[in-house]
Design a protein around this motif. Sequence first.
Motif, PDB file in Angstrom:
ATOM      1  N   ASP A  88       0.450  -7.643 -14.297  1.00 24.11           N
ATOM      2  CA  ASP A  88      -0.408  -6.758 -15.073  1.00 24.11           C
ATOM      3  C   ASP A  88      -0.395  -5.384 -14.429  1.00 24.11           C
ATOM      4  O   ASP A  88      -0.506  -5.269 -13.200  1.00 24.11           O
ATOM      5  N   GLY A  89      -0.272  -4.371 -15.252  1.00 23.11           N
ATOM      6  CA  GLY A  89      -0.373  -3.005 -14.765  1.00 23.11           C
ATOM      7  C   GLY A  89      -1.761  -2.470 -15.054  1.00 23.11           C
ATOM      8  O   GLY A  89      -2.300  -2.684 -16.133  1.00 23.11           O
ATOM      9  N   VAL A  90      -2.336  -1.817 -14.083  1.00 25.68           N
ATOM     10  CA  VAL A  90      -3.671  -1.245 -14.238  1.00 25.68           C
ATOM     11  C   VAL A  90      -3.567   0.258 -13.985  1.00 25.68           C
ATOM     12  O   VAL A  90      -3.247   0.677 -12.874  1.00 25.68           O
ATOM     13  N   SER A  91      -3.820   1.051 -15.031  1.00 27.42           N
ATOM     14  CA  SER A  91      -3.673   2.502 -14.895  1.00 27.42           C
ATOM     15  C   SER A  91      -4.952   3.143 -14.384  1.00 27.42           C
ATOM     16  O   SER A  91      -5.700   3.779 -15.122  1.00 27.42           O
ATOM     17  N   GLU A  92      -5.183   2.935 -13.107  1.00 28.17           N
ATOM     18  CA  GLU A  92      -6.377   3.478 -12.463  1.00 28.17           C
ATOM     19  C   GLU A  92      -5.973   3.854 -11.059  1.00 28.17           C
ATOM     20  O   GLU A  92      -5.080   3.218 -10.487  1.00 28.17           O
ATOM     21  N   ASN A  93      -6.634   4.839 -10.483  1.00 30.35           N
ATOM     22  CA  ASN A  93      -6.362   5.148  -9.082  1.00 30.35           C
ATOM     23  C   ASN A  93      -6.709   3.931  -8.235  1.00 30.35           C
ATOM     24  O   ASN A  93      -7.815   3.391  -8.323  1.00 30.35           O
ATOM     25  N   ILE A 153       0.857  -1.190   0.000  1.00 27.80           N
ATOM     26  CA  ILE A 153       0.000   0.000   0.000  1.00 27.80           C
ATOM     27  C   ILE A 153       0.889   1.234   0.000  1.00 27.80           C
ATOM     28  O   ILE A 153       1.782   1.367   0.834  1.00 27.80           O
ATOM     29  N   GLY A 154       0.640   2.139  -0.965  1.00 31.27           N
ATOM     30  CA  GLY A 154       1.518   3.291  -1.103  1.00 31.27           C
ATOM     31  C   GLY A 154       0.795   4.622  -1.098  1.00 31.27           C
ATOM     32  O   GLY A 154      -0.312   4.755  -0.576  1.00 31.27           O
ATOM     33  N   GLU A 155       1.450   5.588  -1.731  1.00 27.98           N
ATOM     34  CA  GLU A 155       1.060   6.998  -1.633  1.00 27.98           C
ATOM     35  C   GLU A 155      -0.416   7.286  -1.892  1.00 27.98           C
ATOM     36  O   GLU A 155      -0.970   8.200  -1.298  1.00 27.98           O
ATOM     37  N   GLU A 156      -1.030   6.534  -2.801  1.00 27.29           N
ATOM     38  CA  GLU A 156      -2.431   6.853  -3.115  1.00 27.29           C
ATOM     39  C   GLU A 156      -3.366   6.627  -1.924  1.00 27.29           C
ATOM     40  O   GLU A 156      -4.499   7.071  -1.946  1.00 27.29           O
ATOM     41  N   TRP A 157      -2.863   5.933  -0.895  1.00 30.31           N
ATOM     42  CA  TRP A 157      -3.706   5.610   0.262  1.00 30.31           C
ATOM     43  C   TRP A 157      -3.463   6.524   1.463  1.00 30.31           C
ATOM     44  O   TRP A 157      -3.874   6.222   2.570  1.00 30.31           O
TER      45      TRP A 157
END
Length: 205
Positions: free
Chosen positions: A192-197, A21-25
């Motif tokens: 898999d990379g998911v480009s979503e917040n 869990i990183g910066e977006e949280w």
Amino acid sequence: MTVKEQILGGMEACEKLLIGIGEEWKAENIPDISGLYEKMNRLIKDKDFFIVTTVTDGEIFKSSLEKSRMVAPCGNVTWRQCSKSCTKDIWEPGEILKDVCPHCKAPLTGNTIEAENYIEEGYLPQWQAYTAWLAGTLNKRLLVLELGVGFKTPTVIRWPFEKTVSINKKAHMYRIHESFSQLPEAVKGKADGVSENSLEFFRNL
Ligand SMILES: [Zn+2]
């Protein structure tokens, strides 16, 4: 199958579940953060999981998530340390009433990497628990969920997770981030990379 269905299926099927869990949280401006951690607990509580977080607001520690299965290497602002680091003692919320060091009377500060002299003893026991857990994932079906981890402190989650996935033949990673979901060569075909917040993604999971 949508990527959300793939992740839920992967959570069902995996033997080990690693969550970063990183910066977006970071909890400022996230009114439903406690609800999101409770949702995470409902989804994963019966799994053999470990959570690594770089978020320092301490919100995750207030949740029902099992504390023996999480580590916060960047610290926790609700834990207090001496701002002059005269002692390696770390105090829990409310343990020291006036927020002043009982040894040298300097003000206390949050036990996080933002402190001038960060006292790392706060997270080291759990870091040891994490590395022991991680060593046990090598030949297991490992699902890695990386939620909102950018490049602020990539040595804590992002780069080690890539390495973990690259050396485990049964690992699969989902990297979910609004702008940094790119993947290196070493994990191609296993991630898999998911480009979503990632918060928004997890809300709708
Ligand atoms: Zn002190």
